[in-house]
Design an enzyme around this catalytic site. Sequence first.
Site, PDB file in Angstrom:
ATOM      1  CE  LYS A  14      -3.395   2.449   2.688  1.00 34.34           C
ATOM      2  NZ  LYS A  14      -4.301   2.198   3.573  1.00 34.34           N
ATOM      3  CE  LYS A  33      -6.104   2.051  -0.492  1.00 33.25           C
ATOM      4  NZ  LYS A  33      -6.190   2.230   0.904  1.00 33.25           N
TER       5      LYS A  33
HETATM    6  C1  PBG Z   1      -7.385   3.322   5.866  1.00 33.23           C
HETATM    7  C2  PBG Z   1      -7.582   3.229   4.326  1.00 33.23           C
HETATM    8  C3  PBG Z   1      -7.636   4.456   3.535  1.00 33.23           C
HETATM    9  C4  PBG Z   1      -7.817   3.700   2.098  1.00 33.23           C
HETATM   10  C5  PBG Z   1      -8.365   2.436   2.368  1.00 33.23           C
HETATM   11  N1  PBG Z   1      -8.046   2.222   3.692  1.00 33.23           N
HETATM   12  C6  PBG Z   1      -7.060   5.601   3.296  1.00 33.23           C
HETATM   13  C7  PBG Z   1      -5.592   6.090   3.783  1.00 33.23           C
HETATM   14  O1  PBG Z   1      -4.640   5.028   3.820  1.00 33.23           O
HETATM   15  O2  PBG Z   1      -5.400   7.185   3.675  1.00 33.23           O
HETATM   16  C8  PBG Z   1      -8.037   4.308   0.672  1.00 33.23           C
HETATM   17  C9  PBG Z   1      -9.302   3.938  -0.130  1.00 33.23           C
HETATM   18  C10 PBG Z   1      -9.547   4.817  -1.172  1.00 33.23           C
HETATM   19  O3  PBG Z   1      -8.662   5.946  -1.543  1.00 33.23           O
HETATM   20  O4  PBG Z   1     -10.586   4.541  -2.126  1.00 33.23           O
HETATM   21  N2  PBG Z   1      -5.944   3.525   6.144  1.00 33.23           N
END
Ligand code: PBG
Length: 326
Positions: free
Chosen positions: A196, A249
């Site tokens: 991520k 992601k």
């Molecule tokens: C929580 C999380 C996030 C997303 C999914 N889980 C935001 C982040 O890490 O700031 C993003 C999902 C999206 O942008 O659709 N940590």
Amino acid sequence: MTGFPQLRLRRLRRTEALRALVRETQVEVGDLVYPLFVVPGSGVREEVTSMPSIFRRSIDLLPQETEDIAKLGIPAILLFGVPEYKDELGTSAYQSEGIIQRAVRAIKKSVPELIVITDVCLCEYTSHGHCGVVEDNYVDNDKTLELLARTAISHAEAGVDIVAPSDMMDGRVKAIRQALDENGFQHTLILSYAAKYASAFYGPFREAAESTPQCGDRKSYQMDPPNWREALREVEQDISEGADIVMVKPALAYLDIICRVRNAFNYPLAAYNVSGEFAMVKAAAQHGWLDERQIILEILTAIKRAGADIIISYHAKEAARWLSSK
Ligand code: PBG
């Protein structure tokens, strides 16, 4: 006899029937996961400004929505919660009567066959908006693990099928697997947000989930976008700790990462077509600058072609309708 004019690749493209016969990648409704946002209150159904057609709903309106999702043939949802209150330690994330825990029970009661995945993270629940325990302006890894494990157990107790840790702490998959097993949840799966990235593509999500960090950013725990070798190490680590499914992601600017992870590991692979990717398409489509339906199907196909088995997408509902009417 291997070149032109005997060899004509366009022969394979002359009619739609021929193209369909040799098509290598086909997105199916069964590949899709639809994210849902749950908020406190009752009778609440409000559109996210930066995500047209995406609504935040209170728990009482979830059964209807999840029944519609299941009718479309979408096999799974990914749940995010906005809690009633936030504090330093994100305590509203791991209470049996918390927003997610109650939402999971309501959904499981009305549509038991729908796979329910919960995002396991603290950022929606902490007053500072970071994904863990903050000490001296740094997110403390090891202190966060215990809270994540408690959150995962509370979700499992509510009946969730899959927990999806998205915090990017080291050792969270191991901590969560251990805690689940010790509490009798051997069958609860872990889908880890393994690679991520610290991405600007999460902007609209943070409006929807009210999870913008109040100070600083997430770069000390989420990955640095220029790195791909490190992504393989992240995936390797999560697999060794017991992840059942791994995720990359965002998806679109990271198709190379999806492809490399697919080539390196024989694990089910998910990709998250995130909020910013969705918002860009919607904004352009609202201006009439591109053909929304074709663009969305092309995007989902590209993510699958790169190697994803599972695609988490805010487009899942519209795509499901188009895929079944093709
Ligand atoms: C929580 C999380 C996030 C997303 C999914 N889980 C935001 C982040 O890490 O700031 C993003 C999902 C999206 O942008 O659709 N940590």
